[in-house]
Structures are given as structure tokens and as C-alpha cells.
Design a protein around this motif. Structure first.
Motif, PDB file in Angstrom:
ATOM      1  N   ALA A  90       1.790  19.055  32.467  1.00  0.00           N
ATOM      2  CA  ALA A  90       2.471  19.238  33.732  1.00  0.00           C
ATOM      3  C   ALA A  90       1.799  20.422  34.627  1.00  0.00           C
ATOM      4  O   ALA A  90       1.464  21.179  34.101  1.00  0.00           O
ATOM      5  N   GLY A  91       1.950  20.238  35.941  1.00  0.00           N
ATOM      6  CA  GLY A  91       1.297  21.216  36.763  1.00  0.00           C
ATOM      7  C   GLY A  91       2.196  22.341  36.895  1.00  0.00           C
ATOM      8  O   GLY A  91       1.447  23.643  36.799  1.00  0.00           O
ATOM      9  N   THR A  92       3.476  22.256  37.211  1.00  0.00           N
ATOM     10  CA  THR A  92       4.361  23.404  37.268  1.00  0.00           C
ATOM     11  C   THR A  92       5.654  23.075  36.348  1.00  0.00           C
ATOM     12  O   THR A  92       6.393  22.116  36.541  1.00  0.00           O
ATOM     13  N   VAL A  93       5.742  24.280  35.171  1.00  0.00           N
ATOM     14  CA  VAL A  93       6.738  24.407  34.355  1.00  0.00           C
ATOM     15  C   VAL A  93       7.553  25.398  34.709  1.00  0.00           C
ATOM     16  O   VAL A  93       7.034  26.653  34.400  1.00  0.00           O
ATOM     17  N   LEU A  94       8.947  25.032  34.529  1.00  0.00           N
ATOM     18  CA  LEU A  94       9.896  26.150  34.484  1.00  0.00           C
ATOM     19  C   LEU A  94      10.337  26.167  32.934  1.00  0.00           C
ATOM     20  O   LEU A  94      10.917  25.013  32.468  1.00  0.00           O
ATOM     21  N   HIS A  95      10.244  27.468  32.134  1.00  0.00           N
ATOM     22  CA  HIS A  95      10.646  27.514  31.002  1.00  0.00           C
ATOM     23  C   HIS A  95      11.756  28.668  30.773  1.00  0.00           C
ATOM     24  O   HIS A  95      11.498  29.568  31.498  1.00  0.00           O
ATOM     25  N   VAL A  96      12.783  28.320  30.189  1.00  0.00           N
ATOM     26  CA  VAL A  96      14.030  29.161  30.405  1.00  0.00           C
ATOM     27  C   VAL A  96      14.285  29.425  28.856  1.00  0.00           C
ATOM     28  O   VAL A  96      14.606  28.090  28.022  1.00  0.00           O
ATOM     29  N   THR A  97      14.764  30.619  28.427  1.00  0.00           N
ATOM     30  CA  THR A  97      15.003  30.605  26.846  1.00  0.00           C
ATOM     31  C   THR A  97      16.316  31.559  26.794  1.00  0.00           C
ATOM     32  O   THR A  97      16.240  32.431  27.559  1.00  0.00           O
ATOM     33  N   VAL A  98      17.246  31.330  25.969  1.00  0.00           N
ATOM     34  CA  VAL A  98      18.266  32.195  25.776  1.00  0.00           C
ATOM     35  C   VAL A  98      18.110  32.926  24.329  1.00  0.00           C
ATOM     36  O   VAL A  98      17.960  32.082  23.186  1.00  0.00           O
ATOM     37  N   GLU A  99      17.963  34.181  24.025  1.00  0.00           N
ATOM     38  CA  GLU A  99      17.948  34.893  22.911  1.00  0.00           C
ATOM     39  C   GLU A  99      19.129  35.842  22.672  1.00  0.00           C
ATOM     40  O   GLU A  99      20.151  35.710  22.817  1.00  0.00           O
ATOM     41  N   VAL A 100      18.807  37.183  23.205  1.00  0.00           N
ATOM     42  CA  VAL A 100      19.517  38.100  23.633  1.00  0.00           C
ATOM     43  C   VAL A 100      19.478  38.220  25.420  1.00  0.00           C
ATOM     44  O   VAL A 100      18.498  38.754  25.805  1.00  0.00           O
ATOM     45  N   GLY A 101      20.106  37.337  25.649  1.00  0.00           N
ATOM     46  CA  GLY A 101      19.964  37.153  27.503  1.00  0.00           C
ATOM     47  C   GLY A 101      19.151  36.169  27.922  1.00  0.00           C
ATOM     48  O   GLY A 101      18.809  35.196  26.742  1.00  0.00           O
ATOM     49  N   VAL A 102      18.717  35.994  28.758  1.00  0.00           N
ATOM     50  CA  VAL A 102      17.598  34.920  29.435  1.00  0.00           C
ATOM     51  C   VAL A 102      16.495  35.211  29.675  1.00  0.00           C
ATOM     52  O   VAL A 102      16.345  36.330  30.303  1.00  0.00           O
ATOM     53  N   GLY A 137      12.130  33.626  30.360  1.00  0.00           N
ATOM     54  CA  GLY A 137      11.265  32.598  30.839  1.00  0.00           C
ATOM     55  C   GLY A 137      10.119  32.922  31.668  1.00  0.00           C
ATOM     56  O   GLY A 137       9.743  34.062  31.628  1.00  0.00           O
ATOM     57  N   ALA A 138       9.531  31.725  32.235  1.00  0.00           N
ATOM     58  CA  ALA A 138       8.370  31.849  32.769  1.00  0.00           C
ATOM     59  C   ALA A 138       8.194  30.755  33.680  1.00  0.00           C
ATOM     60  O   ALA A 138       8.670  29.477  33.398  1.00  0.00           O
ATOM     61  N   LEU A 139       7.635  30.935  34.951  1.00  0.00           N
ATOM     62  CA  LEU A 139       7.107  29.551  35.545  1.00  0.00           C
ATOM     63  C   LEU A 139       5.705  29.837  35.540  1.00  0.00           C
ATOM     64  O   LEU A 139       4.967  30.607  35.834  1.00  0.00           O
ATOM     65  N   VAL A 140       5.204  28.540  34.961  1.00  0.00           N
ATOM     66  CA  VAL A 140       3.765  28.305  34.654  1.00  0.00           C
ATOM     67  C   VAL A 140       3.322  27.453  35.444  1.00  0.00           C
ATOM     68  O   VAL A 140       3.587  26.231  35.557  1.00  0.00           O
ATOM     69  N   VAL A 141       2.216  27.784  36.252  1.00  0.00           N
ATOM     70  CA  VAL A 141       1.482  27.081  37.299  1.00  0.00           C
ATOM     71  C   VAL A 141       0.008  26.692  36.915  1.00  0.00           C
ATOM     72  O   VAL A 141      -0.622  27.544  36.568  1.00  0.00           O
ATOM     73  N   ASP A 142      -0.307  25.499  36.829  1.00  0.00           N
ATOM     74  CA  ASP A 142      -1.853  25.090  36.241  1.00  0.00           C
ATOM     75  C   ASP A 142      -2.393  25.926  35.030  1.00  0.00           C
ATOM     76  O   ASP A 142      -3.426  26.274  35.069  1.00  0.00           O
ATOM     77  N   GLY A 143      -1.336  26.051  34.194  1.00  0.00           N
ATOM     78  CA  GLY A 143      -1.411  26.678  32.778  1.00  0.00           C
ATOM     79  C   GLY A 143      -1.556  27.911  32.710  1.00  0.00           C
ATOM     80  O   GLY A 143      -1.954  28.553  31.705  1.00  0.00           O
TER      81      GLY A 143
END
Length: 399
Positions: free
Chosen positions: A207-219, A221-227
Motif C-alpha cells: 500500500a502506498g499510504t498506511v496509517l498505523h495506530v497502536t495502543v500500549e500505554v497510550g496511543v 503510530g505512524a503514517l508511512v508513505v511509499d515505504g
């Protein structure tokens, strides 16, 4: 002294020398166990060129070849894999409660070599334990170690830890983890590294644009664009948990008020249940999720946390327009435990034009190992360049 024209010619010759090699190694990283024939086909290489490049990489201890299983008639080929005496990177994951130290070869698969729980969260104690493991691995692998990459539950700016709400740190110097001046030390936020890994090796690969969101202690993540992760001007981007999506009356450990962090993890669930803030919000949340179906009050508290997660996630989708959303850590179990609440809040939070075709929201494939995978990806990206292969070739010629 060489003229600028001669230097430019020399640089072009060096780049041409490694261009095909790097392309082959990238294919091996992308698909461990790929055949030479498949690599040649994807890269448009003739049989002779593929044979010449892989032979050179084999001679440099960068890859190994084993016969591929035959399926009927056809030209025999080989499976490409990292050379057993080839370069490696050390990947470290420092979390709220523990740490892990792994080794990855050129296929990027981290194998955990040492791990431990924090006897204390004091920075010097954590750094001493992790540095000891890194030094032991460096002694074991010697010059084969080409980079050390550390994923940490902290805000990283300009290659330095500036704050960690999870660990209770402010600015902390991690240079003791550097094992040798010739071996680069790379630092990154754990959620950013996990998002990078999901986009490059996980469920969102391609995928060209990926939004990753994770919950551990709080929130996080990252926006990954073209790798590559969009890290901001100083590398401190991706602190999604400190968006003001929460209760403005609540002060976050980061120093800001109204942070999203406080609405979605174990602290939020405990607050909804009228219980004191847990020392370990992640473990508390895991236990709450496990008993939610049998306890109506816990189910209601989990539903409120899932609603807060979904509303914030919808806001990020509106702002960032990803092709795919991935959920890591406890984000996916939280959604699963309160699917109706999550789905309703996510849909309600989307702009009207998005509701007919929202981006897929997928469970992360790499689970709790995402940050380790991301640390390995980052280290290998740093090594697998013309300069990195030239340095490796020079080292091999001297050995």
C-alpha cells in the motif's frame, strides 16, 4: 588529486557496480526464500546477468543459494537466502516493562537473543542491562554487525530520546548502546518502527499510504508513505496519543492536557470503573478485556474506551487519507471486544464522502514483534546502500 570529472566517473562506476546487487538483495528481503528465477523475472534480468550478480553476492558472503524444489520440467534454479557468514544487524525493543535484543540477517527476520524485565525503570538501570546484551552480541558477531537499531517507547527527536511518558523519562542519553564508532546507532519510536514494519513486511505491504495506530500505554503510530515513515521536521512526528482528543480536564504525564492517550488504554478503563490508575496500564487492560464479556460494568468501560479509539481514528483518517489502516498492540483486541461501539463511532467520525468507501481497518500481522521488525528494517535500510556494500566488500577483502 583526481579531477571532479574523474571523481564523478568513479562514483558512477561504483553505483553501477552495486545497483543490480542491491535490487537482488531487496527482493530477497521482500520475499524470504524467493528463487533466483523469480528475482530475475521481476527485475528484468537475463539468465547470465542474474547468475553473475548472485555469484558475486555469494562470493561476498551476502547471500547463499540452495537448489529450489523442482516442479516438473524446466531450467533448475536456486532459492536465495542470507549467507550464514554474512552481515547482521542488532535490533532492540525497549518497552514499558521489559526489553528484547535480537539479531537479523539480510532477510530482516529478527531472532531474539536476550530479553529481560526492568528491575527498575531508572534510565541508568535500563540502559546498563540493554547495553550489556548489545555488547555481548557484538562480541559474538564481531565485524559482521553493521548497525544497532533501537525501538523505544519514547519520543525521539533528532536521533535522541527527549521524553517518555511510558517509562517516566525526560531527555535520556542512549549513546552507551553504541558498541563501536564504526557501527551506527539508530533510534526510533517503537510505534513508528512497528508501523514501518507493517507497511513493508506486514498486512499493509504494497500500500502506498498506511496509517498505523497502536495502543500500549497510550496511543502511538505512524503514517508511512511509499515505504518510509513521515516523521516530521525533527523526527518527533507520530505522537498521535497527544492529540487533544480527550478530556481537557485531565493532565497527561507528557505535560499536555486532554490527550487521547488517557481515553483508550488501561488508565481509561480503570477510571470508568472508579478504580485507581494502574501501575501497568497494559496488563490491566488485557485483564479487563479478558473478563469484559462476563461483567457488564467492565464491558461498558471497555466500550467507552473503544468508542474513544474509533473517534480518534476517524479523525486521523479524515486528516491523512490513508489507503489502509492497521491496528497494533491492544487496539485490535479493544475493537474486537466492543465491535458495535467501535464501528458506530468510526463511521460517525468520518466525513460524509468517506463513509461509502472507508479505508480497510486491519489487524496488524506482526503483533508484539512489530517494533523489532521495524528496527531491523531501519538498520538494513541504512546498511544496504552503495556505501554500505562497498565497506562490506573492503572488509571481506582484508579478512
Amino acid at each position: 588529486m583526481a579531477s571532479p570529472r574523474n571523481r564523478s566517473r568513479s562514483a558512477r562506476a561504483r553505483d553501477a557496480r552495486w545497483r543490480g546487487a542491491l535490487a537482488v538483495l531487496d527482493e530477497m528481503r521482500r520475499e524470504p526464500g524467493v528463487t533466483r528465477a523469480a528475482v530475475a523475472r521481476r527485475l528484468g534480468l537475463g539468465t547470465g546477468s542474474a547468475t553473475e550478480i548472485t555469484a558475486r553476492l555469494r562470493d561476498l558472503a551476502l547471500l547463499a543459494e540452495t537448489p529450489a524444489a523442482t516442479a516438473g520440467r524446466g531450467r533448475p534454479t536456486t532459492v536465495l537466502a542470507p549467507h550464514p557468514d554474512g552481515p547482521v544487524v542488532i535490533a532492540v525493543d525497549v518497552r514499558q516493562e521489559d526489553w528484547r535484543c535480537a539479531v537479523a540477517a539480510l532477510d530482516g527476520e529478527p531472532a531474539v537473543a536476550e530479553a529481560g524485565a526492568h528491575g527498575s525503570r531508572e534510565p541508568e538501570h535500563v540502559i546498563e542491562a540493554v547495553a550489556g546484551a548489545v555488547r555481548r552480541l557484538h562480541r559474538r558477531y564481531g565485524d559482521r554487525v553493521r548497525a544497532v537499531s533501537v525501538a523505544i517507547a519514547a519520543t525521539v527527536q533528532g536521533g535522541k530520546v527527549v521524553q517518555s511518558s511510558a517509562l517516566g523519562w525526560d531527555a535520556v542519553d542512549l549513546t552507551p548502546l553504541a558498541v563501536d564508532p564504526r557501527v551506527p546507532l539508530l533510534l526510533g519510536n517503537d510505534a513508528t518502527f512497528a508501523g514501518l514494519a507493517e507497511a513493508r513486511r506486514g498486512v499493509a505491504a504494497g500500500a502506498g499510504t498506511v496509517l498505523h495506530v497502536t495502543v500500549e500505554v497510550g496511543v502511538g503510530g505512524a503514517l508511512v508513505v511509499d515505504g518510509g515513515p513521515a516523521e516530521g521536521a525533527t523526527g518527533a512526528g507520530g505522537e498521535f496519543g497527544h492529540l487533544p482528543f480527550g478530556d481537557p480536564a485531565l493532565r497527561c504525564p507528557c505535560g499536555a492536557q486532554g490527550c487521547w492517550d488517557l481515553m483508550v488504554d488501561g488508565r481509561a478503563i480503570a477510571r470508568h470503573l472508579g478504580e485507581p490508575p494502574p501501575r501497568d496500564p497494559r496488563t490491566y487492560a488485557e485483564r479487563a478485556l479478558a473478563r469484559a464479556s462476563a461483567d457488564a460494568s467492565v464491558q461498558a468501560a471497555v466500550g467507552r474506551a473503544a468508542t474513544a479509539l474509533a473517534r480518534g481514528l476517524a479523525g486521523l483518517v479524515n486528516a491523512m487519507d490513508p489507503a489502509v489502516v492497521t491496528l497494533g498492540g491492544l487496539a485490535e483486541p479493544l475493537r474486537a471486544a466492543a465491535e458495535p461501539e467501535f464501528a458506530a463511532a468510526f463511521a460517525d467520525g468520518l466525513m460524509r464522502f468517506r463513509r461509502a468507501d472507508p479505508p480497510p481497518v486491519l489487524a496488524a500481522a506482526l503483533g508484539g514483534d512489530g517494533a523489532l521488525h521495524g528496527a531491523a528494517v531501519t538498520a538494513l535500510d541504512h546498511f544496504l546502500t552503495e556505501d554500505g556494500l562497498t565497506a562490506w566488500a573492503d572488509l571481506r577483502s582484508r579478512s
